[in-house]
Design a protein around this motif. Structure first.
Motif, PDB file in Angstrom:
ATOM      1  N   ALA A 158      50.114  54.307  43.322  1.00  0.00           N
ATOM      2  CA  ALA A 158      48.950  53.928  44.135  1.00  0.00           C
ATOM      3  C   ALA A 158      47.610  54.315  43.533  1.00  0.00           C
ATOM      4  CB  ALA A 158      49.090  54.523  45.543  1.00  0.00           C
ATOM      5  N   PRO A 159      47.451  55.510  42.915  1.00  0.00           N
ATOM      6  CA  PRO A 159      46.129  55.850  42.360  1.00  0.00           C
ATOM      7  C   PRO A 159      45.633  54.867  41.308  1.00  0.00           C
ATOM      8  CG  PRO A 159      47.483  57.819  42.540  1.00  0.00           C
ATOM      9  CD  PRO A 159      48.375  56.656  42.836  1.00  0.00           C
ATOM     10  N   ARG A 160      46.549  54.113  40.690  1.00  0.00           N
ATOM     11  CA  ARG A 160      46.145  53.141  39.663  1.00  0.00           C
ATOM     12  C   ARG A 160      46.020  51.724  40.225  1.00  0.00           C
ATOM     13  NH1 ARG A 160      50.720  53.353  35.720  1.00  0.00           N
ATOM     14  NH2 ARG A 160      51.898  54.200  37.487  1.00  0.00           N
ATOM     15  N   MET A 161      46.352  51.530  41.488  1.00  0.00           N
ATOM     16  CA  MET A 161      46.287  50.198  42.095  1.00  0.00           C
ATOM     17  C   MET A 161      44.868  49.876  42.560  1.00  0.00           C
ATOM     18  SD  MET A 161      49.732  50.070  44.443  1.00  0.00           S
ATOM     19  CE  MET A 161      51.340  50.576  43.835  1.00  0.00           C
ATOM     20  N   ASN A 162      44.648  48.599  42.804  1.00  0.00           N
ATOM     21  CA  ASN A 162      43.367  48.132  43.320  1.00  0.00           C
ATOM     22  C   ASN A 162      43.205  48.594  44.766  1.00  0.00           C
ATOM     23  OD1 ASN A 162      41.435  46.378  44.693  1.00  0.00           O
ATOM     24  ND2 ASN A 162      41.360  45.248  42.764  1.00  0.00           N
ATOM     25  N   PRO A 163      42.232  49.447  45.067  1.00  0.00           N
ATOM     26  CA  PRO A 163      42.091  49.978  46.440  1.00  0.00           C
ATOM     27  C   PRO A 163      41.854  48.895  47.485  1.00  0.00           C
ATOM     28  CG  PRO A 163      40.788  51.267  44.887  1.00  0.00           C
ATOM     29  CD  PRO A 163      41.254  50.048  44.152  1.00  0.00           C
ATOM     30  N   ALA A 164      41.039  47.893  47.155  1.00  0.00           N
ATOM     31  CA  ALA A 164      40.752  46.834  48.125  1.00  0.00           C
ATOM     32  C   ALA A 164      42.015  46.047  48.468  1.00  0.00           C
ATOM     33  CB  ALA A 164      39.677  45.904  47.577  1.00  0.00           C
ATOM     34  N   LEU A 165      42.848  45.767  47.462  1.00  0.00           N
ATOM     35  CA  LEU A 165      44.087  45.037  47.690  1.00  0.00           C
ATOM     36  C   LEU A 165      45.053  45.854  48.545  1.00  0.00           C
ATOM     37  CD1 LEU A 165      45.787  42.540  47.124  1.00  0.00           C
ATOM     38  CD2 LEU A 165      46.520  43.594  44.977  1.00  0.00           C
ATOM     39  N   ILE A 166      45.125  47.143  48.282  1.00  0.00           N
ATOM     40  CA  ILE A 166      46.000  48.021  49.053  1.00  0.00           C
ATOM     41  C   ILE A 166      45.539  48.108  50.505  1.00  0.00           C
ATOM     42  CG2 ILE A 166      46.716  50.427  49.339  1.00  0.00           C
ATOM     43  CD1 ILE A 166      48.268  48.998  47.240  1.00  0.00           C
ATOM     44  N   GLN A 167      44.231  48.207  50.708  1.00  0.00           N
ATOM     45  CA  GLN A 167      43.723  48.292  52.073  1.00  0.00           C
ATOM     46  C   GLN A 167      44.001  47.004  52.846  1.00  0.00           C
ATOM     47  OE1 GLN A 167      39.659  49.613  52.243  1.00  0.00           O
ATOM     48  NE2 GLN A 167      40.032  51.376  50.916  1.00  0.00           N
ATOM     49  N   MET A 168      43.848  45.873  52.184  1.00  0.00           N
ATOM     50  CA  MET A 168      44.158  44.607  52.842  1.00  0.00           C
ATOM     51  C   MET A 168      45.639  44.541  53.196  1.00  0.00           C
ATOM     52  SD  MET A 168      43.728  40.696  51.429  1.00  0.00           S
ATOM     53  CE  MET A 168      41.976  40.913  51.163  1.00  0.00           C
ATOM     54  N   ALA A 169      46.483  44.966  52.263  1.00  0.00           N
ATOM     55  CA  ALA A 169      47.926  44.969  52.516  1.00  0.00           C
ATOM     56  C   ALA A 169      48.268  45.882  53.689  1.00  0.00           C
ATOM     57  CB  ALA A 169      48.680  45.408  51.264  1.00  0.00           C
ATOM     58  N   PHE A 170      47.620  47.041  53.758  1.00  0.00           N
ATOM     59  CA  PHE A 170      47.911  47.971  54.845  1.00  0.00           C
ATOM     60  C   PHE A 170      47.486  47.395  56.191  1.00  0.00           C
ATOM     61  CE2 PHE A 170      46.461  51.294  57.764  1.00  0.00           C
ATOM     62  CZ  PHE A 170      47.671  51.947  57.973  1.00  0.00           C
ATOM     63  N   LEU A 171      46.334  46.736  56.241  1.00  0.00           N
ATOM     64  CA  LEU A 171      45.887  46.164  57.510  1.00  0.00           C
ATOM     65  C   LEU A 171      46.868  45.108  58.012  1.00  0.00           C
ATOM     66  CD1 LEU A 171      42.038  45.854  56.893  1.00  0.00           C
ATOM     67  CD2 LEU A 171      43.255  47.585  58.219  1.00  0.00           C
ATOM     68  N   LEU A 172      47.423  44.305  57.094  1.00  0.00           N
ATOM     69  CA  LEU A 172      48.433  43.323  57.491  1.00  0.00           C
ATOM     70  C   LEU A 172      49.695  44.010  58.002  1.00  0.00           C
ATOM     71  CD1 LEU A 172      48.028  40.734  54.588  1.00  0.00           C
ATOM     72  CD2 LEU A 172      47.562  40.327  57.018  1.00  0.00           C
ATOM     73  N   VAL A 173      50.105  45.058  57.307  1.00  0.00           N
ATOM     74  CA  VAL A 173      51.287  45.807  57.726  1.00  0.00           C
ATOM     75  C   VAL A 173      51.050  46.472  59.079  1.00  0.00           C
ATOM     76  CG1 VAL A 173      52.625  47.884  57.206  1.00  0.00           C
ATOM     77  CG2 VAL A 173      52.257  46.177  55.437  1.00  0.00           C
ATOM     78  N   LEU A 174      49.844  47.001  59.262  1.00  0.00           N
ATOM     79  CA  LEU A 174      49.516  47.661  60.516  1.00  0.00           C
ATOM     80  C   LEU A 174      49.592  46.683  61.685  1.00  0.00           C
ATOM     81  CD1 LEU A 174      48.467  49.958  62.276  1.00  0.00           C
ATOM     82  CD2 LEU A 174      46.150  49.430  61.485  1.00  0.00           C
ATOM     83  N   VAL A 175      49.029  45.503  61.527  1.00  0.00           N
ATOM     84  CA  VAL A 175      49.093  44.505  62.588  1.00  0.00           C
ATOM     85  C   VAL A 175      50.546  44.063  62.807  1.00  0.00           C
ATOM     86  CG1 VAL A 175      48.402  42.175  63.271  1.00  0.00           C
ATOM     87  CG2 VAL A 175      46.735  43.715  62.240  1.00  0.00           C
ATOM     88  N   GLY A 176      51.281  43.880  61.714  1.00  0.00           N
ATOM     89  CA  GLY A 176      52.659  43.410  61.818  1.00  0.00           C
ATOM     90  C   GLY A 176      53.579  44.396  62.505  1.00  0.00           C
ATOM     91  N   TYR A 177      53.669  45.594  61.945  1.00  0.00           N
ATOM     92  CA  TYR A 177      54.531  46.599  62.563  1.00  0.00           C
ATOM     93  C   TYR A 177      53.908  47.155  63.841  1.00  0.00           C
ATOM     94  CZ  TYR A 177      57.462  46.473  58.410  1.00  0.00           C
ATOM     95  OH  TYR A 177      58.308  46.061  57.412  1.00  0.00           O
ATOM     96  N   GLY A 178      52.582  47.080  63.961  1.00  0.00           N
ATOM     97  CA  GLY A 178      51.938  47.473  65.204  1.00  0.00           C
ATOM     98  C   GLY A 178      52.328  46.558  66.353  1.00  0.00           C
TER      99      GLY A 178
END
Length: 512
Positions: free
Chosen positions: A199-219
């Motif tokens: 994760a420290p080497r990944m694109n932060p913006a892409l990770i945040q977008m992915a997390f928001l989708l996961v949050l809505v989905g599993y939420g």
């Protein structure tokens, strides 16, 4: 074969074997008792697993993970499965029109438990998604088991809304994989640990977008507002033991995924946005729950909105982060699982006794069945977070932890909404226990309209006596749920503190 591997096999195999035996033998008592035996095996094996595990362990080439967070979620699931299996024996015998379908019920019930114990063990983020989707497919048939018009509608709403949410979670999972492929390579094992380290080497913006989708989905699956719309209907229309499993076990399994993905997001960026959004979803869930609890008229829907409230509390705790908040969340998870099982058991008893789900038609609970009525009232006080019960201790600890975070504003929101929920929730119980009986009662409906009649607030058919008292099968699990909630409110065992410290360490870096 190691002892841990043997325990894992027992945990998954026991409910699967129970489901197979229920279908093959097709005798009601066989289904009842093999399901209960599977629940006992599951509970014992999971407790031994939680007590003897030694750090995170992987099995089946890394597809199965046993860590502290997963083990704790399994404990909560197994406790609810055990209590609901006891209660189901007494409750389902009161549904004579479903007598011939009881083997199917117990087969589905055991399979539902099997899918839920698989979810926390999945180490691959894609396989975890499959496990969560399997819980949806199996539990849909349980939600609509009674085959009334409202039950069928609730089942369809459940599978459509949750599947739409899970689709977003799948899209977020794909984005996490894509972000990892840009730094690891096109092919790699998409385990939680692999993504955390990359994760420290990944694109932060892409990770945040992915997390928001996961949050809505599993939420959506966890019942966070505003994605909660399936939850009141599903919890209200399913049989009471199914409602207990949905609320006390399934919601935790979905929230687990949010917590694991959050650790990847933390490792990728120092931004507070993901945690703030998670805290915001939690606060909004409490707000929605407070509005609907105050004005609620359906007894099981009241319990359902209480579940939305407590999932909001868990979301806020994970969003706060830090060892103290994680300890509070874990403690809250167990207390809620126990307490909400008690509340749905009591709701099932009252619904059977009075022949209605309408709060306005339920009066004199205390005099009609004083023992189980007292248990249910104690559970109602506990579920609102009042002392001296466990949920008070976990919520108080959570607020202490939240004040030391950048999202301290949410603590004040939490406090105000908890007070509103306390007043609104217990006001309904004041009416059901102490208000004068209504002068007019509905007449019994004809046979074959049980589910529709109950939802409409009418009396049950003559096969269910209005003077009946809950059997031991329906009261013992209420005792078994209430007593631990009381003990955990008076005494927080030191061993649990140490265990929760391990959970916080396994979750990786806490909030900054």
């Amino acid at each position: 074969m190691t002892m841990t591997a043997g325990l894992l096999i027992a945990i998954v195999a026991a409910p699967v074997v129970a489901a197979i035996l229920s279908v093959v033998i097709r005798m009601n008592h066989v289904g009842e008792y093999v399901n209960l035996a599977a629940a006992v095996v599951c509970l014992c094996a999971i407790l031994v697993l939680a007590l003897t595990r030694n750090g995170p362990q992987e099995f089946l080439n890394g597809y199965v993970l046993v860590d502290a967070l997963g083990a704790w979620t399994l404990v909560c699931t197994a406790v609810v499965y055990f209590l609901a299996s006891i209660y189901a024996i007494g409750y389902m015998r009161l549904l004579p029109e479903e007598h011939d379908r009881l083997p199917q019920f117990y087969a589905l019930f055991a399979l539902f438990a099997a899918t839920m114990v698989c979810g926390p063990l999945m180490n691959n983020i894609g396989v975890y998604w499959i496990a969560i989707e399997l819980t949806t497919l199996v539990s849909t048939f349980l939600v609509g088991f009674e085959r009334g018009q409202e039950a069928i509608e609730a089942a369809w709403k459940y599978i459509i809304v949750v599947s739409a949410g899970i689709s977003l979670a799948l899209l977020g999972t794909v984005l996490f994989y894509w972000a990892g492929s840009l730094v690891i390579g096109p092919t790699y094992d998409i385990t939680w640990d692999t993504l955390r380290h990359a994760a420290p080497r990944m694109n932060p913006a892409l990770i945040q977008m992915a997390f928001l989708l996961v949050l809505v989905g599993y939420g959506t699956k966890a019942g966070l507002a505003p994605m909660h719309t399936w939850l009141p209907d599903a919890h209200s229309e399913g049989p009471a033991p199914v409602s207990a499993m949905l609320s006390g076990a399934l919601l935790n399994t979905a929230m687990l995924g949010v917590a694991r993905f959050l650790t990847i997001t933390d490792a990728a960026s120092s931004s507070l946005l993901p945690r703030t959004v998670l805290v915001g979803f939690g606060a909004f869930s409490l707000f929605v729950a407070a509005l609907f609890i105050v004005r609620q008229r359906g007894i099981k829907r009241l319990m359902a909105y209480s579940s939305v409230e407590h999932m909001g509390v868990l979301a806020m705790g994970f969003g706060f982060g830090g060892p103290l908040a994680i300890a509070a969340v874990m403690y809250h998870m167990l207390n809620h699982s126990l307490n909400k099982s008690l509340m749905f058991f009591g709701a099932g008893n009252v619904m059977r006794l009075f022949g209605t789900k309408d709060i306005d038609e339920i009066r004199g609970v205390w005099t009609r069945f004083p023992v189980t009525g007292a248990l249910w009232l104690a559970g109602a006080i506990a579920i609102t977070g009042a002392p001296p019960f466990g949920l008070f201790l976990s919520e108080f600890t959570l607020m202490r932890a939240g004040l030391a975070t950048p999202n301290a504003w949410a603590v004040y929101v939490l406090l105000v909404l908890l007070i509103v929920i306390f007043i609104g929730f217990l006001n309904h119980f004041r009416l059901m226990y102490f208000a004068a009986p209504n002068a007019q009662r509905h007449t019994p409906p004809p046979q074959g309209r049980r589910s529709d009649a109950v939802e409409a607030g009418e009396a049950l058919p003559a096969t269910v006596s209005p003077s009946m008292q809950p059997s031991l099968w329906m009261t013992v699990p209420m005792w078994l749920a209430l007593l631990p909630v009381l003990v955990l409110g008076l005494w927080w065992p030191q061993g649990l503190w140490h265990f929760f410290e391990t959970v916080a360490a396994d979750l990786g870096r806490s909030a900054r």
